[in-house]
Scaffold this motif. Sequence first.
Motif, short mmCIF file in Angstrom:
data_model
loop_
_atom_site.label_atom_id
_atom_site.label_comp_id
_atom_site.label_asym_id
_atom_site.label_seq_id
_atom_site.Cartn_x
_atom_site.Cartn_y
_atom_site.Cartn_z
N PRO A 163 -9.45 -9.86 -6.20
CA PRO A 163 -9.16 -8.89 -5.50
C PRO A 163 -7.77 -9.11 -4.34
CG PRO A 163 -11.45 -9.32 -5.66
CD PRO A 163 -10.74 -10.42 -6.26
N PRO A 164 -7.58 -10.05 -3.57
CA PRO A 164 -6.35 -10.32 -2.99
C PRO A 164 -5.34 -10.10 -3.58
CG PRO A 164 -8.19 -12.10 -2.31
CD PRO A 164 -8.52 -11.37 -3.49
N ASP A 165 -5.24 -10.54 -4.92
CA ASP A 165 -3.85 -10.37 -5.65
C ASP A 165 -3.80 -9.10 -6.27
OD1 ASP A 165 -3.67 -12.98 -5.18
OD2 ASP A 165 -4.19 -13.72 -7.20
N TYR A 166 -4.65 -8.52 -6.75
CA TYR A 166 -4.51 -7.20 -7.65
C TYR A 166 -4.71 -5.86 -6.55
CZ TYR A 166 -9.44 -6.21 -8.48
OH TYR A 166 -11.18 -6.02 -8.24
N ILE A 167 -5.57 -5.85 -5.61
CA ILE A 167 -5.79 -4.53 -4.72
C ILE A 167 -4.54 -4.23 -4.11
CG2 ILE A 167 -7.02 -3.71 -2.84
CD1 ILE A 167 -9.44 -5.23 -3.70
N PRO A 168 -3.57 -4.93 -3.57
CA PRO A 168 -2.26 -4.60 -3.14
C PRO A 168 -1.59 -3.91 -4.19
CG PRO A 168 -2.91 -6.99 -2.40
CD PRO A 168 -3.59 -6.69 -3.29
N ASN A 169 -1.53 -4.08 -5.17
CA ASN A 169 -0.84 -3.32 -6.18
C ASN A 169 -1.39 -2.36 -7.07
OD1 ASN A 169 1.39 -5.23 -5.81
ND2 ASN A 169 0.39 -6.84 -6.89
N ALA A 170 -2.66 -2.08 -6.70
CA ALA A 170 -3.63 -1.05 -7.59
C ALA A 170 -3.52 0.32 -6.78
CB ALA A 170 -4.76 -1.55 -7.53
N HIS A 171 -3.56 1.27 -7.66
CA HIS A 171 -3.54 2.74 -7.10
C HIS A 171 -4.53 3.38 -7.89
CE1 HIS A 171 0.36 1.52 -4.96
NE2 HIS A 171 0.59 1.29 -6.11
N ASN A 172 -5.38 3.94 -7.33
CA ASN A 172 -6.28 4.91 -7.95
C ASN A 172 -7.09 5.79 -6.73
OD1 ASN A 172 -9.07 5.90 -8.86
ND2 ASN A 172 -8.54 4.25 -10.65
N ASP A 173 -7.18 7.21 -7.01
CA ASP A 173 -7.51 8.08 -6.06
C ASP A 173 -9.03 7.83 -5.73
OD1 ASP A 173 -5.40 9.38 -5.99
OD2 ASP A 173 -5.70 10.84 -7.42
N HIS A 174 -9.65 7.05 -6.50
CA HIS A 174 -11.10 6.98 -6.38
C HIS A 174 -11.48 5.78 -5.00
CE1 HIS A 174 -13.03 9.18 -9.80
NE2 HIS A 174 -11.91 8.75 -10.27
N PHE A 175 -10.44 5.01 -4.92
CA PHE A 175 -10.44 4.05 -3.78
C PHE A 175 -10.71 4.89 -2.45
CE2 PHE A 175 -7.33 0.93 -5.83
CZ PHE A 175 -8.14 0.53 -6.81
N TYR A 176 -10.27 5.98 -2.39
CA TYR A 176 -10.39 6.62 -1.15
C TYR A 176 -11.48 7.55 -0.98
CZ TYR A 176 -5.50 4.96 -1.22
OH TYR A 176 -4.31 4.22 -1.22
N GLN A 177 -12.39 7.67 -2.16
CA GLN A 177 -13.57 8.51 -2.12
C GLN A 177 -14.67 7.35 -1.88
OE1 GLN A 177 -13.59 10.40 -5.84
NE2 GLN A 177 -11.81 11.36 -5.75
N MET A 178 -14.40 6.19 -2.19
CA MET A 178 -15.49 5.14 -1.77
C MET A 178 -15.86 4.73 -0.60
SD MET A 178 -15.28 1.46 -3.88
CE MET A 178 -14.17 2.09 -4.99
N LYS A 179 -17.26 4.63 -0.29
CA LYS A 179 -17.83 4.15 1.01
C LYS A 179 -17.85 2.64 0.98
CE LYS A 179 -18.09 8.29 2.36
NZ LYS A 179 -17.55 9.22 1.20
N ILE A 180 -16.87 1.87 1.81
CA ILE A 180 -16.96 0.40 1.58
C ILE A 180 -17.33 -0.13 2.94
CG2 ILE A 180 -15.16 -1.43 1.48
CD1 ILE A 180 -13.51 0.81 -0.31
N VAL A 181 -18.28 -1.21 3.02
CA VAL A 181 -18.65 -2.02 4.06
C VAL A 181 -18.35 -3.30 3.78
CG1 VAL A 181 -20.54 -2.56 5.77
CG2 VAL A 181 -20.35 -0.30 4.78
N LEU A 182 -17.67 -4.02 4.68
CA LEU A 182 -17.38 -5.62 4.38
C LEU A 182 -18.06 -6.11 5.64
CD1 LEU A 182 -13.62 -5.56 4.15
CD2 LEU A 182 -15.32 -5.69 2.28
N GLY A 183 -19.28 -6.59 5.18
CA GLY A 183 -20.34 -7.26 6.25
C GLY A 183 -20.14 -8.75 6.59
N THR A 184 -20.10 -9.15 7.78
CA THR A 184 -19.89 -10.56 8.22
C THR A 184 -20.49 -10.75 9.50
OG1 THR A 184 -18.50 -12.54 8.09
CG2 THR A 184 -17.41 -10.39 9.03
#
Length: 234
Positions: A163-184
């Motif tokens: 993910p740290p490699d491909y996400i910066p270059n990926a484009h998809n409208d669904h990214f912006y519809q997703m509810k994302i939680v990074l828990g630490t």
Amino acid sequence: MHEEYRRFYSHHLGRDIELLVYGNWGYPVLLFPTTMGRYYEYKNFGFIETARWFVETGKIKLICVDSIDRDSWYAKHLHPGARIWNHVLYDRFLCEELVPSVQRECNVSKVGVAGCSFGGFQALNFAFRHPDQVAYMFSMGAAFDIRSFMSGYYDTNVYLNNPPDYIPNAHNDHFYQMKIVLGTSAYDFCRPENHRMSEILSRKHIPHWLDVRPWGEHDWPVWREMFPHYLSLI
């Protein structure tokens, strides 16, 4: 709480994948186990019990998925190219076989995915590789850069699952519809990876919540606290 054991045959993997399913109906959330964990891990560590109210009231249906980590990321006896290829087949099992089956069974267009530690990597990686299939992504105590598993080997499949490699270059409208939680948590050794992923998402203006708990290490007590809170967001 209704519990059902299932065996799901994967044509891509050529084997049965074992599952534990909790609940008769409700919004489906797939749970990926920790490092080399099995489908019953979340039951054994009291994690499922934290979701009892959501399951018994029919709000959530939990699908605990077995891993093939021993044949992929942690298969040190295999060439790194074979390791990553086995994960590609696991990904195809998920996106082309299991998730479509869950979508039909629960009558939903998208599912939720979640996981602790290495299961959190699996959840986030699947969500960003197939955002048209995922509405909610909850990672707990995860790290996201898998290059250390590859013994210096790097090819297109590694790139497309790091993910740290491909996400910066990926484009998809669904990214912006997703509810994302990074828990630490404050003393989680994976905390820097979550800050890094949050920065990657922020640069792309992808909405997400970086949830840093003020106590706890990289362990089950903090993850058990997080999970029902995250389910309440669905």
